[in-house]
Each structure stands twice: as C-alpha cells, then as structure tokens.
Design a protein around this motif. Structure first.
Motif, PDB file in Angstrom:
ATOM      1  N   ASN A 177       9.049  -0.789  -3.325  1.00 39.97           N
ATOM      2  CA  ASN A 177      10.125  -1.413  -2.545  1.00 39.97           C
ATOM      3  C   ASN A 177      10.335  -0.686  -1.211  1.00 39.97           C
ATOM      4  OD1 ASN A 177      11.093   0.911  -3.605  1.00 39.97           O
ATOM      5  ND2 ASN A 177      13.083   0.075  -4.227  1.00 39.97           N
ATOM      6  N   CYS A 178       9.278  -0.057  -0.705  1.00 39.41           N
ATOM      7  CA  CYS A 178       9.359   0.711   0.553  1.00 39.41           C
ATOM      8  C   CYS A 178       9.852  -0.185   1.683  1.00 39.41           C
ATOM      9  CB  CYS A 178       7.972   1.265   0.880  1.00 39.41           C
ATOM     10  SG  CYS A 178       7.952   2.341   2.318  1.00 39.41           S
ATOM     11  N   LYS A 179      10.798   0.356   2.458  1.00 38.15           N
ATOM     12  CA  LYS A 179      11.310  -0.422   3.601  1.00 38.15           C
ATOM     13  C   LYS A 179      10.683   0.056   4.911  1.00 38.15           C
ATOM     14  CE  LYS A 179      15.626  -1.948   1.544  1.00 38.15           C
ATOM     15  NZ  LYS A 179      15.577  -1.320   0.205  1.00 38.15           N
ATOM     16  N   HIS A 180       9.770   1.004   4.811  1.00 38.48           N
ATOM     17  CA  HIS A 180       9.010   1.496   5.977  1.00 38.48           C
ATOM     18  C   HIS A 180       9.939   2.085   7.044  1.00 38.48           C
ATOM     19  CE1 HIS A 180       6.535  -1.173   3.707  1.00 38.48           C
ATOM     20  NE2 HIS A 180       7.038  -2.252   4.273  1.00 38.48           N
ATOM     21  N   LEU A 181      10.914   2.886   6.577  1.00 39.32           N
ATOM     22  CA  LEU A 181      11.840   3.529   7.510  1.00 39.32           C
ATOM     23  C   LEU A 181      11.420   4.974   7.733  1.00 39.32           C
ATOM     24  CD1 LEU A 181      15.206   2.252   6.005  1.00 39.32           C
ATOM     25  CD2 LEU A 181      13.978   1.369   7.978  1.00 39.32           C
ATOM     26  N   GLN A 235       0.816  -1.217   0.000  1.00 35.81           N
ATOM     27  CA  GLN A 235       0.000   0.000   0.000  1.00 35.81           C
ATOM     28  C   GLN A 235       0.854   1.273   0.000  1.00 35.81           C
ATOM     29  OE1 GLN A 235      -3.530  -0.431   0.140  1.00 35.81           O
ATOM     30  NE2 GLN A 235      -2.950  -2.571  -0.076  1.00 35.81           N
ATOM     31  N   CYS A 236       2.174   1.112   0.111  1.00 40.87           N
ATOM     32  CA  CYS A 236       3.049   2.282   0.202  1.00 40.87           C
ATOM     33  C   CYS A 236       3.229   2.898  -1.184  1.00 40.87           C
ATOM     34  CB  CYS A 236       4.419   1.895   0.764  1.00 40.87           C
ATOM     35  SG  CYS A 236       4.324   1.078   2.370  1.00 40.87           S
ATOM     36  N   ARG A 237       3.685   4.148  -1.199  1.00 39.64           N
ATOM     37  CA  ARG A 237       3.899   4.828  -2.483  1.00 39.64           C
ATOM     38  C   ARG A 237       4.958   4.099  -3.309  1.00 39.64           C
ATOM     39  NH1 ARG A 237       6.010  11.039  -2.971  1.00 39.64           N
ATOM     40  NH2 ARG A 237       6.662  10.975  -5.171  1.00 39.64           N
ATOM     41  N   GLN A 287       4.674   8.836   2.231  1.00 38.79           N
ATOM     42  CA  GLN A 287       3.463   8.047   1.932  1.00 38.79           C
ATOM     43  C   GLN A 287       3.665   6.549   2.147  1.00 38.79           C
ATOM     44  OE1 GLN A 287       1.711   9.310  -1.868  1.00 38.79           O
ATOM     45  NE2 GLN A 287       2.515  11.337  -1.459  1.00 38.79           N
ATOM     46  N   CYS A 288       4.264   6.260   3.286  1.00 38.79           N
ATOM     47  CA  CYS A 288       4.461   4.859   3.682  1.00 38.79           C
ATOM     48  C   CYS A 288       3.235   4.417   4.482  1.00 38.79           C
ATOM     49  CB  CYS A 288       5.724   4.724   4.520  1.00 38.79           C
ATOM     50  SG  CYS A 288       5.829   3.144   5.372  1.00 38.79           S
ATOM     51  N   ALA A 289       2.575   3.362   4.032  1.00 35.92           N
ATOM     52  CA  ALA A 289       1.338   2.908   4.687  1.00 35.92           C
ATOM     53  C   ALA A 289       1.611   2.364   6.090  1.00 35.92           C
ATOM     54  CB  ALA A 289       0.668   1.838   3.829  1.00 35.92           C
ATOM     55  N   VAL A 290       2.795   1.774   6.276  1.00 34.84           N
ATOM     56  CA  VAL A 290       3.134   1.244   7.596  1.00 34.84           C
ATOM     57  C   VAL A 290       3.356   2.392   8.587  1.00 34.84           C
ATOM     58  CG1 VAL A 290       4.908  -0.023   8.895  1.00 34.84           C
ATOM     59  CG2 VAL A 290       4.069  -0.945   6.717  1.00 34.84           C
ATOM     60  N   LEU A 291       4.098   3.413   8.159  1.00 34.92           N
ATOM     61  CA  LEU A 291       4.320   4.566   9.046  1.00 34.92           C
ATOM     62  C   LEU A 291       3.007   5.275   9.345  1.00 34.92           C
ATOM     63  CD1 LEU A 291       7.675   5.975   7.573  1.00 34.92           C
ATOM     64  CD2 LEU A 291       7.356   4.568   9.613  1.00 34.92           C
TER      65      LEU A 291
END
Ligand SMILES: Nc1nc2c(ncn2[C@@H]2O[C@H](COP(=O)(O)OP(=O)(O)OP(=O)(O)O)[C@@H](O)[C@H]2O)c(=O)[nH]1
Ligand SMILES: [Mg+2]
Ligand SMILES: [Zn+2]
Length: 309
Positions: A266-270, A261-263, A274-278
């Motif tokens: 390959n988002c690592k959610h750091l 769901q992130c922009r 627009q990071c869905a986890v953050l």
C-alpha cells in the motif's frame, strides 16, 4: 408516447440543444431542439444520445440517457462539471501567451487517463515567437510520457493543414484548455461560416460574449472525413475530487512500471523505504517535477494526512 433519440450538441448550465440523429450542425438553427431535463442530478453532456419526448416543434423533454462510450468531466466541491461524452480524444490546448498552467494540463491528463480517452496536446500561437522557447521547454516532457504534442497557429493555415487536421479527421475531439488559449480561434480557422453559427446559437442560449460560455459541438468535414469538434469554455480550475489514490497512481504513465514493485503493497510513494517510485526518481526515470505534482494531488485528496507517521 414514443421517444426520439437525439444527440446533445450544446449545453449551457441546465439548458441543452439537440439534433435528431439524421441532422448535422451545419443545418440552419431551426433544426435545433431545446431540451428540458427531467430531474437527473448528474446532468447530461454534449455528445450524449438521449431519448426525447417532443413537446413542441423545437422543444422536448429528456426521458432517458443512452449508454455512454465514455464521459469526460471534472468535479468541483462534489459538483460534477460535464465536459463531453462519447468522444474519441481530448485535445488540450496550450498557448505561448498567455502562459498556460502546467498544473491544469497535468490534471486534465489525469482525467483523460482515468476516462481512458486518447489525448492530444496542442501548443497554439507559435507565431508569438518570443514566448515559444519557454512553452516548448515546459511541454517537452509530455511526448516522453506518451502524449502526442503538436505546434500550430490558428493564424497560419498551413500549420493546421499539416499538423492538426490529420489528428482530427474522422474523430470526435473535445477541445479544452484555459481561457484565451485559442480554442475557438482554431475552430473558426478550421470550419468556414462557424462564426455565424456561433452567433445563432448564442442568441438561442442568451449568451453574447466573445469568450466561450457553453460547450458546443460542430460536425464538419476534415480531409474528406466526417469529424466532430467540441468547443468548451476555458477553465481556471480543474477539480478531481472524484478520483481515488489508486486511480491517480495508475493515471501517471511513468509510474505504471513501478506500481506493485514497492516493499509495502500500500506504498504511497512519499518517503517509504524501498519504494520503487522513489528509486526511479533517484535514477532519473521519473522527474522530480511530476512527483511533486503527484504529491500536490495527494494533498488535495486528503490522503496525505493519513500517510503521515
Ligand atoms: N497571435 C495569435 N493569437 C491567437 C492565436 N489563436 C488565437 N489567438 C488570439 O487569442 C485570443 C483568445 O482566443 P480564443 O479563441 O477566444 O480563446 P479560447 O481558448 O476560445 O478562450 P475561451 O473561450 O475564453 O476559453 C483572441 O484574441 C485570439 O485572436 C494564434 O494562433 N496566434
Ligand atoms: Mg472560446
Ligand atoms: Zn512506493
């Protein structure tokens, strides 16, 4: 020469004890076959079914491994530490005292998720009442993530009857956890005569210590159902060098709804925009504590460096 299938019921370093499939571990120790492994690097695990060429009455050589349903292991510095194979669930034993490490609990959970093995979290020693509240507070998150949590005391038989036995009946369960959490005590309380059996095995494998030094399977009857319980040595580290970033992300149950769901694909959610986890952390759907845990795992995997801008 034809081989005989046997189940490994104890492992100690490179030594293994096995039983032919018609025998149970409550038979006398003369039924145990001591196995020699022929040059397989990754080794074998308790619960493995192996094809054995008998070399004498109570010795044999492992010729091959039968296909595993699953395999639970950790890796320290690229060395694989086998814990068990062909199991139904992993019971992670924590205790009120000595205090347990939430980091190790988290790592064991990741390992079980990747291996697709069911988990049960056991809080033991609830009779130590002054430490109970803080242990409960630490563990309260995990049932929300979907992991069943039970409270027992190996010194209170009724807690085993009502809480623990229903989870064990008819299953093969690996008990694991740090040293001193009470894994062996739980087994002693569940299975009559087990202390005697442990002494017999210890003498075969040359280990006489109180603390558990080898992994050992006990088959037993629980609530009228044939069940297996595997005791294992306490660990003070839990290496996971074998896992990829994607495996770890998918092994965090609360991350799963947001993956993809992130922009950035390959988002690592750091700290990505627009990071869905953050965003889920900001909304309270994922705890800061688990995200920090995730970041520590990433750091260990050496992914963190690649992600720095
Ligand atoms: N108060 C209390 N003490 C317990 C309980 N269960 C175990 N203990 C004690 O905790 C200590 C460690 O128990 P073990 O069963 O040897 O722990 P273990 O997890 O098998 O430890 P390792 O074999 O070293 O991994 C022993 O002194 C036990 O008597 C419990 O329910 N309540
Ligand atoms: Mg033990
Ligand atoms: Zn993200």
């Amino acid at each position: 020469m034809s081989t005989t299938p046997m189940r490994i019921i104890a492992s100690y370093g490179h030594q293994f004890l096995a039983l032919t499939l018609d025998k149970r571990t409550d038979m006398d120790a003369s039924a145990y076959i001591q196995l020699v492994a022929r040059g397989k690097k990754q080794g074998y695990a308790v619960g493995d079914i192996v094809n054995v060429t008998p070399t004498s009455n109570n010795q044999g050589a492992i010729e091959s491994l039968q296909e595993r349903r699953n395999h639970f292991y950790r890796s320290e510095f690229n060395k694989q530490k086998n814990l068990a194979a062909n199991i139904d669930q992993v019971a992670i034993v924590c205790a009120t005292e000595p205090a347990f490490s939430e980091e190790l609990l988290g790592r064991a959970l990741i390992c079980a998720e990747v291996a697709e093995i069911e988990v049960l979290i056991i809080l033991n020693k609830v009779d130590v009442s002054d430490k109970l509240a803080s242990a409960r507070a630490t563990l309260s998150l995990y049932p929300q993530l979907g992991y069943p949590l039970i409270e027992v005391s190996s010194k209170q038989a009724d807690s085993l009857d009502t809480e623990l036995k229903p989870h064990l009946a008819g299953k093969t369960t690996l008990l694991m956890g740090q040293s001193g959490m009470g894994k062996s005590s739980l087994i002693n309380a569940l299975i009559p005569d087990v202390q005697l059996k442990t002494r017999e095995i210890s003498s075969v494998l040359n280990s006489g210590k109180h603390t558990t030094t080898f992994t050992r399977l006990f088959d037993c009857d629980i609530n009228g159902q044939a069940s297996d319980i595997i005791d294992s040595p306490g660990f003070e580290q839990f290496g996971m060098a074998q896992f990829s970033l994607s495996q770890i992300q998918h092994a965090m149950p609360e991350f799963k709804p947001y993956l993809g769901q992130c922009r950035f694909h390959n988002c690592k959610h750091l700290q990505e925009p627009q990071c869905a986890v953050l965003a889920a952390i900001a909304e309270g759907q994922i705890t800061e504590k688990r995200h920090q845990f995730y970041l520590r795992l990433m750091e260990q995997l050496d992914y963190y460096d690649h992600a720095r801008y």
